[in-house]
Design a protein around this motif. Structure first.
Motif, mmCIF file in Angstrom:
data_model
loop_
_atom_site.group_PDB
_atom_site.id
_atom_site.type_symbol
_atom_site.label_atom_id
_atom_site.label_comp_id
_atom_site.label_asym_id
_atom_site.label_seq_id
_atom_site.Cartn_x
_atom_site.Cartn_y
_atom_site.Cartn_z
ATOM 1 N N HIS A 1 21.603 71.619 11.905
ATOM 2 C CA HIS A 1 21.721 70.411 12.725
ATOM 3 C C HIS A 1 20.449 70.205 13.555
ATOM 4 O O HIS A 1 19.907 69.098 13.622
ATOM 5 C CB HIS A 1 22.933 70.514 13.654
ATOM 6 C CG HIS A 1 24.240 70.665 12.947
ATOM 7 N ND1 HIS A 1 24.717 69.726 12.055
ATOM 8 C CD2 HIS A 1 25.174 71.654 12.999
ATOM 9 C CE1 HIS A 1 25.892 70.124 11.592
ATOM 10 N NE2 HIS A 1 26.192 71.292 12.147
ATOM 11 N N THR B 1 17.509 69.261 11.361
ATOM 12 C CA THR B 1 17.580 67.848 11.010
ATOM 13 C C THR B 1 16.988 66.987 12.121
ATOM 14 O O THR B 1 16.221 66.054 11.860
ATOM 15 C CB THR B 1 19.036 67.432 10.756
ATOM 16 O OG1 THR B 1 19.547 68.195 9.663
ATOM 17 C CG2 THR B 1 19.149 65.955 10.435
ATOM 18 N N ALA B 2 17.332 67.308 13.359
ATOM 19 C CA ALA B 2 16.854 66.525 14.492
ATOM 20 C C ALA B 2 15.361 66.697 14.722
ATOM 21 O O ALA B 2 14.644 65.734 15.040
ATOM 22 C CB ALA B 2 17.624 66.923 15.753
ATOM 23 N N SER C 1 14.597 64.109 10.688
ATOM 24 C CA SER C 1 14.593 62.759 11.263
ATOM 25 C C SER C 1 13.282 62.400 11.953
ATOM 26 O O SER C 1 13.038 61.228 12.238
ATOM 27 C CB SER C 1 15.732 62.627 12.288
ATOM 28 O OG SER C 1 16.989 62.833 11.690
ATOM 29 N N TYR D 1 10.627 59.117 14.235
ATOM 30 C CA TYR D 1 10.229 59.080 15.637
ATOM 31 C C TYR D 1 8.741 58.721 15.743
ATOM 32 O O TYR D 1 8.336 57.929 16.590
ATOM 33 C CB TYR D 1 10.429 60.438 16.329
ATOM 34 C CG TYR D 1 11.756 61.128 16.147
ATOM 35 C CD1 TYR D 1 12.897 60.457 15.733
ATOM 36 C CD2 TYR D 1 11.859 62.496 16.392
ATOM 37 C CE1 TYR D 1 14.100 61.115 15.565
ATOM 38 C CE2 TYR D 1 13.058 63.173 16.232
ATOM 39 C CZ TYR D 1 14.176 62.484 15.808
ATOM 40 O OH TYR D 1 15.354 63.145 15.646
ATOM 41 N N LEU E 1 17.214 64.221 20.379
ATOM 42 C CA LEU E 1 17.603 65.303 19.480
ATOM 43 C C LEU E 1 19.085 65.622 19.610
ATOM 44 O O LEU E 1 19.759 65.909 18.614
ATOM 45 C CB LEU E 1 16.756 66.548 19.750
ATOM 46 C CG LEU E 1 15.521 66.705 18.851
ATOM 47 C CD1 LEU E 1 14.564 65.528 19.059
ATOM 48 C CD2 LEU E 1 14.809 68.011 19.111
ATOM 49 N N ALA F 1 20.913 63.140 17.560
ATOM 50 C CA ALA F 1 20.783 63.423 16.135
ATOM 51 C C ALA F 1 21.662 64.604 15.728
ATOM 52 O O ALA F 1 22.311 64.581 14.672
ATOM 53 C CB ALA F 1 19.322 63.701 15.777
ATOM 54 N N VAL F 2 21.694 65.655 16.551
ATOM 55 C CA VAL F 2 22.534 66.818 16.266
ATOM 56 C C VAL F 2 24.004 66.420 16.241
ATOM 57 O O VAL F 2 24.766 66.825 15.341
ATOM 58 C CB VAL F 2 22.290 67.929 17.307
ATOM 59 C CG1 VAL F 2 23.385 68.989 17.240
ATOM 60 C CG2 VAL F 2 20.926 68.570 17.084
ATOM 61 N N SER G 1 24.728 64.590 13.081
ATOM 62 C CA SER G 1 24.734 65.507 11.943
ATOM 63 C C SER G 1 26.064 66.237 11.860
ATOM 64 O O SER G 1 26.625 66.403 10.757
ATOM 65 C CB SER G 1 23.573 66.514 12.105
ATOM 66 O OG SER G 1 23.570 67.444 11.053
#
Length: 260
Positions: free
Chosen positions: A157, A160-161, A165, A169, A248, A251-252, A255
């Motif tokens: 997770h 990914t962030a 991803s 950014y 982040l 994003a986590v 996910s």
């Protein structure tokens, strides 16, 4: 480990195909591609959308569909996959145990790559409990990416962030920088040219110099100068130090939702 069956050949799957070709790692004849929307010309030489019975030849299965539809995408495929095939998934958030269960207990590795694999400059976070699955994932991604092996799946997770991803950014930052330059009076095209060349050059310097980002920042920041004035805003209250942890965390959280 070939043939490789790609379940999905969209943006990321297509980027991998391009990167493998450029790196000389795998060619079209190594690939079986299953994607109802692909242009056959994009994977000329590969076996494209063959009868389901032909999928049993695959030694490695790359699950490259959107996480929201992965179960539906594999449902009719699973009965035709060889028992010893290894599954390598790039579906964000989807847990290895769930993938293995859906694929009848087959070995699974998870990978979170970036689309720069298309030019051999990607980043890829890997996780697998099984040594053979991990080795298979490394063989797929090491030719086109800097690879980091994670010690536990929960860290996917965060990976990914931080990585998967993160290209977006940077692109968003460049968009904002271009617009801000135009707002200060620069011609929009010139602002874009300056912003993009500067960011590309700064990234290349960071790679080639091997120095820490903090040191490079200090080198271009004169006390009391223009850069220091801008950084006081960007790194002050409400700036990067506040925004990035929040970004982040979002994003986590997403996910985890996708894997739920």
């Amino acid at each position: 480990m070939t043939p490789i069956l790609l379940l999905g050949a969209g943006r990321m799957g297509g980027a991998l195909i391009q990167g493998w070709r450029e790196a000389g790692a795998f060619t079209a004849i190594d690939l079986i591609v299953r994607d109802p929307n692909i242009e056959p010309a994009a994977v000329r030489g590969a076996i494209v959308n063959p009868p389901l019975e032909a999928l049993g030849a695959a030694k490695t299965v790359l699950l490259a569909v959107k996480p929201q539809i992965w179960r539906e995408a594999v449902k009719d495929v699973v009965p035709h996959i060889a028992p010893d095939a290894v599954i390598v998934s790039i579906a964000a958030g989807v847990r290895a145990a769930d993938i293995s269960e859906a694929f009848g207990g087959r070995r699974v590795a998870r990978v979170m790559p970036t689309t720069a694999v298309a030019i051999g400059r990607g980043a890829a976070s890997l996780y697998a409990e099984d040594a053979e699955a991990l080795a298979r994932a490394k063989a797929l991604f090491e030719p086109v990416a800097a690879v980091a092996v994670l010690p536990n799946e929960e860290l996917m997770h965060a990976a990914t962030a931080v990585s998967g991803s993160a290209p977006a950014y940077l692109y968003a930052f460049v968009e904002a920088l271009e617009a801000a330059g135009a707002a200060q009076g620069l011609d929009p095209a010139e602002s874009a040219r300056l912003a993009r060349a500067t960011i590309i050059g700064a990234a290349a310097l960071m790679e080639q110099s091997g120095e820490e980002p903090a040191e490079l920042r200090k080198q271009v920041t004169s006390p009391g100068g223009t850069t220091a004035a801008a950084l006081a805003v960007l790194m002050g209250e409400g700036g990067f130090g506040d925004l990035l942890p929040k970004a982040l965390a979002a994003a986590v959280a997403r996910s985890k939702e996708l894997g739920g």
